[in-house]
Design a protein around this motif. Structure first.
Motif, short mmCIF file in Angstrom:
data_model
loop_
_atom_site.label_atom_id
_atom_site.label_comp_id
_atom_site.label_asym_id
_atom_site.label_seq_id
_atom_site.Cartn_x
_atom_site.Cartn_y
_atom_site.Cartn_z
N GLY A 1 -52.20 24.01 86.81
CA GLY A 1 -53.39 23.95 87.66
C GLY A 1 -53.72 25.26 88.34
N ARG A 2 -52.75 26.17 88.43
CA ARG A 2 -53.01 27.46 89.09
C ARG A 2 -53.60 28.49 88.13
NH1 ARG A 2 -47.92 26.19 91.14
NH2 ARG A 2 -46.94 27.59 89.62
N THR A 3 -53.61 28.19 86.84
CA THR A 3 -54.07 29.15 85.86
C THR A 3 -55.58 29.37 85.96
OG1 THR A 3 -52.31 28.45 84.35
CG2 THR A 3 -54.11 29.75 83.41
N GLN A 4 -55.98 30.61 86.15
CA GLN A 4 -57.40 30.96 86.24
C GLN A 4 -57.79 32.00 85.19
OE1 GLN A 4 -57.22 31.97 90.57
NE2 GLN A 4 -58.88 30.47 90.74
N VAL A 5 -57.00 32.09 84.16
CA VAL A 5 -57.24 33.05 83.10
C VAL A 5 -57.07 32.32 81.76
CG1 VAL A 5 -54.82 33.76 82.91
CG2 VAL A 5 -56.63 35.38 82.30
N HIS A 6 -57.67 32.83 80.70
CA HIS A 6 -57.52 32.21 79.39
C HIS A 6 -56.13 32.57 78.84
CE1 HIS A 6 -61.70 31.04 79.40
NE2 HIS A 6 -62.06 32.28 79.66
N LEU A 7 -55.14 31.84 79.34
CA LEU A 7 -53.74 32.22 79.14
C LEU A 7 -53.31 32.19 77.68
CD1 LEU A 7 -51.01 32.96 80.39
CD2 LEU A 7 -50.56 30.52 80.67
N ILE A 8 -53.68 31.16 76.95
CA ILE A 8 -53.23 31.05 75.57
C ILE A 8 -53.77 32.20 74.74
CG2 ILE A 8 -53.29 29.62 73.49
CD1 ILE A 8 -53.52 27.18 75.33
N GLU A 9 -55.07 32.46 74.88
CA GLU A 9 -55.68 33.57 74.14
C GLU A 9 -55.08 34.91 74.56
OE1 GLU A 9 -57.26 31.19 75.65
OE2 GLU A 9 -58.41 30.13 74.11
#
Length: 219
Positions: free
Chosen positions: A135-143
């Motif tokens: 829920g804290r992720t604000q970036v396209h982490l997988i990519e």
């Protein structure tokens, strides 16, 4: 396995049967005073393969060639190989390995390298660590993680590189990483061993990370 051994153990392979079959051939070579051998007890069944190698390792001093044979397609085959080969290597059993995948043979090499790297036995360039999304992720982490993985291709220096989804826990959880990035809202940080080096826009994160890595390598 020879038919008599199969019948002795109920008509199907067992660890004890595999060991008995291997010992039969080992003793033939030993009677000829030949001991320069490498022994393989591969199976497509991971628990059976592990048990057979463990039991034979207690009986002979020879080298072992490890593998889960006919492991299947890339995803399942990688998991089975990592469990089977990795378990034995962790216990100090095994001298050579073969990953068997129904895939491009080059992928077998990559998986084998990853198994050795994960156990700390060999390292083939940078090791990438990355966190799951939350829920804290604000970036396209997988990519972002995939982009970093691709960018690290060709670097042979043994580094630990982290790709973390947030700046709250990123540098702390990955403080052992030589270099890393942690995403934020439209921007992120570059860090090294838990210390923030600089803040950059999200679309510049990978380039900035590579700049710091190359700067360290060339210094």
């Amino acid at each position: 396995l020879p038919e008599d051994i199969l019948q002795e153990y109920g008509g199907h392979p067992t660890a004890d049967g595999m060991v008995e079959g291997a010992l039969r051939h080992i003793h033939i070579l030993e009677k000829m005073d030949y001991r320069n051998m490498v022994i393989s007890l591969k199976s497509s069944q991971v628990p059976l393969m592990i048990e057979a190698y463990e039991k034979l390792a207690e009986k002979v001093p020879y080298a072992f060639h490890l593998g889960v044979t006919e492991a299947g397609l890339a995803r399942v085959g990688t998991i089975k190989s990592a469990i089977g080969i990795g378990t034995l290597l962790y216990k100090g059993i095994g001298d050579t390995i073969r990953v068997s995948l129904t895939d491009d043979p080059a992928e077998e090499i990559k998986v084998g390298q990853d198994i050795l790297s994960a156990l700390g036995l060999r390292q083939f360039g940078p090791v990438l660590i990355s966190c799951p999304t939350c829920g804290r992720t604000q970036v396209h982490l997988i990519e972002l993680a995939k982009e970093v993985e691709a960018a690290l291709t060709g670097i042979t220096v043994p580094l630990k590189i982290a790709v973390m989804g947030c700046v709250v826990n990123g540098p702390g959880e990955a403080r052992e990483a030589d270099f890393g990035i942690a995403g934020g809202n439209g921007k992120g940080i570059i860090f090294s061993h838990g210390q923030v080096l600089r803040t950059v826009p999200e679309d510049k994160l990978v380039d900035a990370l590579l700049e710091e890595i190359n700067k360290s390598i060339s210094s």
